[in-house]
Design an enzyme around this catalytic site. Structure first.
Site, PDB file in Angstrom:
ATOM      1  N   ASN A   1       1.529   4.696   1.003  1.00 15.31           N
ATOM      2  CA  ASN A   1       0.997   5.584   2.046  1.00 15.31           C
ATOM      3  C   ASN A   1       1.114   7.027   1.571  1.00 15.31           C
ATOM      4  O   ASN A   1       2.174   7.454   1.121  1.00 15.31           O
ATOM      5  CB  ASN A   1       1.763   5.362   3.348  1.00 15.31           C
ATOM      6  CG  ASN A   1       1.553   3.961   3.923  1.00 15.31           C
ATOM      7  OD1 ASN A   1       1.334   3.001   3.178  1.00 15.31           O
ATOM      8  ND2 ASN A   1       1.623   3.843   5.226  1.00 15.31           N
TER       9      ASN A   1
ATOM     10  N   THR B   1       0.850  -1.192   0.000  1.00 16.83           N
ATOM     11  CA  THR B   1       0.000   0.000   0.000  1.00 16.83           C
ATOM     12  C   THR B   1       0.882   1.237   0.000  1.00 16.83           C
ATOM     13  O   THR B   1       1.732   1.396   0.880  1.00 16.83           O
ATOM     14  CB  THR B   1      -0.900   0.049   1.249  1.00 16.83           C
ATOM     15  OG1 THR B   1      -0.079   0.007   2.423  1.00 16.83           O
ATOM     16  CG2 THR B   1      -1.910  -1.071   1.261  1.00 16.83           C
TER      17      THR B   1
ATOM     18  N   GLU C   1      -3.794   4.609   2.749  1.00 13.69           N
ATOM     19  CA  GLU C   1      -2.920   3.635   2.105  1.00 13.69           C
ATOM     20  C   GLU C   1      -3.597   3.100   0.853  1.00 13.69           C
ATOM     21  O   GLU C   1      -4.663   2.488   0.931  1.00 13.69           O
ATOM     22  CB  GLU C   1      -2.652   2.478   3.056  1.00 13.69           C
ATOM     23  CG  GLU C   1      -2.094   2.925   4.394  1.00 13.69           C
ATOM     24  CD  GLU C   1      -1.666   1.743   5.237  1.00 13.69           C
ATOM     25  OE1 GLU C   1      -1.422   0.659   4.680  1.00 13.69           O
ATOM     26  OE2 GLU C   1      -1.581   1.918   6.457  1.00 13.69           O
TER      27      GLU C   1
HETATM   28  N1  RBF Z   1      -6.349  -2.815   8.429  1.00 12.38           N
HETATM   29  C1  RBF Z   1      -7.100  -3.191   9.484  1.00 12.38           C
HETATM   30  O1  RBF Z   1      -6.662  -3.064  10.621  1.00 12.38           O
HETATM   31  N2  RBF Z   1      -8.381  -3.675   9.331  1.00 12.38           N
HETATM   32  C2  RBF Z   1      -8.949  -3.831   8.102  1.00 12.38           C
HETATM   33  O2  RBF Z   1     -10.105  -4.256   8.027  1.00 12.38           O
HETATM   34  C3  RBF Z   1      -8.173  -3.470   6.950  1.00 12.38           C
HETATM   35  N3  RBF Z   1      -8.663  -3.643   5.708  1.00 12.38           N
HETATM   36  C4  RBF Z   1      -7.896  -3.288   4.632  1.00 12.38           C
HETATM   37  C5  RBF Z   1      -8.412  -3.481   3.348  1.00 12.38           C
HETATM   38  C6  RBF Z   1      -7.661  -3.126   2.249  1.00 12.38           C
HETATM   39  C7  RBF Z   1      -8.229  -3.335   0.873  1.00 12.38           C
HETATM   40  C8  RBF Z   1      -6.342  -2.589   2.420  1.00 12.38           C
HETATM   41  C9  RBF Z   1      -5.507  -2.211   1.228  1.00 12.38           C
HETATM   42  C10 RBF Z   1      -5.839  -2.410   3.679  1.00 12.38           C
HETATM   43  C11 RBF Z   1      -6.596  -2.741   4.798  1.00 12.38           C
HETATM   44  N4  RBF Z   1      -6.109  -2.574   6.086  1.00 12.38           N
HETATM   45  C12 RBF Z   1      -6.858  -2.944   7.166  1.00 12.38           C
HETATM   46  C13 RBF Z   1      -4.837  -1.857   6.305  1.00 12.38           C
HETATM   47  C14 RBF Z   1      -3.660  -2.777   6.522  1.00 12.38           C
HETATM   48  O3  RBF Z   1      -3.621  -3.208   7.866  1.00 12.38           O
HETATM   49  C15 RBF Z   1      -2.401  -1.952   6.188  1.00 12.38           C
HETATM   50  O4  RBF Z   1      -2.434  -1.597   4.820  1.00 12.38           O
HETATM   51  C16 RBF Z   1      -1.140  -2.712   6.498  1.00 12.38           C
HETATM   52  O5  RBF Z   1      -1.027  -2.932   7.875  1.00 12.38           O
HETATM   53  C17 RBF Z   1       0.114  -1.974   6.008  1.00 12.38           C
HETATM   54  O6  RBF Z   1       0.243  -0.720   6.599  1.00 12.38           O
HETATM   55  P1  ADP Z   2       5.012   0.877   3.499  1.00 11.87           P
HETATM   56  O1  ADP Z   2       4.650   0.412   4.861  1.00 11.87           O
HETATM   57  O2  ADP Z   2       6.325   1.623   3.470  1.00 11.87           O
HETATM   58  O3  ADP Z   2       3.895   1.637   2.848  1.00 11.87           O
HETATM   59  P2  ADP Z   2       4.352  -1.453   1.894  1.00 11.87           P
HETATM   60  O4  ADP Z   2       4.827  -2.841   2.212  1.00 11.87           O
HETATM   61  O5  ADP Z   2       2.915  -1.109   2.144  1.00 11.87           O
HETATM   62  O6  ADP Z   2       5.308  -0.446   2.649  1.00 11.87           O
HETATM   63  O7  ADP Z   2       4.724  -1.207   0.383  1.00 11.87           O
HETATM   64  C1  ADP Z   2       4.345   0.002  -0.205  1.00 11.87           C
HETATM   65  C2  ADP Z   2       5.217   0.411  -1.361  1.00 11.87           C
HETATM   66  O8  ADP Z   2       5.216  -0.597  -2.385  1.00 11.87           O
HETATM   67  C3  ADP Z   2       4.650   1.648  -2.036  1.00 11.87           C
HETATM   68  O9  ADP Z   2       5.068   2.847  -1.412  1.00 11.87           O
HETATM   69  C4  ADP Z   2       5.202   1.519  -3.443  1.00 11.87           C
HETATM   70  O10 ADP Z   2       6.480   2.125  -3.530  1.00 11.87           O
HETATM   71  C5  ADP Z   2       5.332   0.005  -3.670  1.00 11.87           C
HETATM   72  N1  ADP Z   2       4.313  -0.611  -4.535  1.00 11.87           N
HETATM   73  C6  ADP Z   2       4.616  -1.507  -5.531  1.00 11.87           C
HETATM   74  N2  ADP Z   2       3.510  -1.934  -6.143  1.00 11.87           N
HETATM   75  C7  ADP Z   2       2.448  -1.326  -5.536  1.00 11.87           C
HETATM   76  C8  ADP Z   2       1.018  -1.369  -5.740  1.00 11.87           C
HETATM   77  N3  ADP Z   2       0.463  -2.169  -6.683  1.00 11.87           N
HETATM   78  N4  ADP Z   2       0.245  -0.598  -4.943  1.00 11.87           N
HETATM   79  C9  ADP Z   2       0.795   0.184  -3.991  1.00 11.87           C
HETATM   80  N5  ADP Z   2       2.129   0.263  -3.752  1.00 11.87           N
HETATM   81  C10 ADP Z   2       2.963  -0.475  -4.511  1.00 11.87           C
HETATM   82 MG    MG Z   3       1.919   0.811   2.976  1.00 12.29          MG
END
Ligand code: RBF
Ligand code: ADP
Ligand code: MG
Length: 176
Positions: A28, A26, A100
């Site tokens: 951020n 994701t 995110e």
């Molecule tokens: N985090 C939660 O704590 N609860 C959720 O229900 C939850 N749903 C998510 C659904 C999607 C589609 C995405 C992309 C993220 C979600 N997250 C949720 C956030 C997730 O915990 C977070 O992206 C990771 O911990 C990385 O920072």
């Molecule tokens: P962080 O906790 O630093 O956000 P993540 O494990 O969530 O780390 O990874 C996020 C990073 O992955 C983004 O900042 C981006 O550089 C890269 N990335 C690669 N592919 C994707 C994608 N399909 N969607 C979102 N981020 C992506």
């Molecule tokens: Mg992230």
């Protein structure tokens, strides 16, 4: 505030959990303190803008994609569907909200410090704390399936010039 909501800002590092623990990277988004939508899981559209080399990082095992991208800078991606989470990640108990964005495409490079233009179109559900990481991963898998369907009704926004810029023509064929 009613949807859609538009956010344009840079990608900042998070805790690194998305890719490693959830198989769901994701991006951020910085400076979302004033975003006034309820917390939750949303779907919508996103465009990635990479201006220079400092905003692009190679992903291990994908040197060719990285080199292709370097040759295409400055890069404006096509508009793509996305799912995003806005809130406190109750599963992990963060003390601040984060926005995110998971782009619904396999990119094979990282783009910290690049810019995202995000149109948040529809709320899918509330954030939840699940009994296990596996349950959260299953929920995210379902969100992605649902988002791919839901976002179709917003496709016309892809050509809305107040949200998105024209993609760089040279990169479209290479990356799709
Ligand atoms: N985090 C939660 O704590 N609860 C959720 O229900 C939850 N749903 C998510 C659904 C999607 C589609 C995405 C992309 C993220 C979600 N997250 C949720 C956030 C997730 O915990 C977070 O992206 C990771 O911990 C990385 O920072
Ligand atoms: P962080 O906790 O630093 O956000 P993540 O494990 O969530 O780390 O990874 C996020 C990073 O992955 C983004 O900042 C981006 O550089 C890269 N990335 C690669 N592919 C994707 C994608 N399909 N969607 C979102 N981020 C992506
Ligand atoms: Mg992230």
């Amino acid at each position: 505030m009613s949807l859609p909501v538009f956010v344009h800002n840079i990608v900042v590092p998070g805790f690194g959990r998305g890719s490693k623990q959830l198989d769901c990277p994701t991006a951020n988004v910085a400076a979302i303190e004033h975003l006034s939508i309820p917390t939750g899981i949303y779907c919508g559209l996103v465009q990635l803008l990479i201006k220079d080399e400092s905003q692009l990082q190679e992903e291990e095992g994908h040197r060719q994609t990285y080199d292709d991208m370097l040759n295409s800078l400055p890069y404006q991606s096509p508009v793509k569907p996305m799912v995003c989470s806005f809130g406190y990640n109750p599963q992990f108990g963060n003390d601040k909200r984060s926005l995110e964005v998971h782009i619904l495409d396999r990119l094979n490079f990282n783009f910290y410090a690049a810019e995202l233009r995000v149109v948040i179109c529809k709320k899918m559900r509330d954030e939840q704390k699940y009994g296990s990481l596996e349950e959260l991963k299953n929920a995210i898998t379902n969100d992605i399936i649902q988002a791919n369907k839901d976002v179709k009704q917003f496709a016309m926004l892809s050509s809305n010039a107040s949200y998105f810029l024209p993609p760089s023509a040279s990169t479209i064929d290479k990356l799709h």
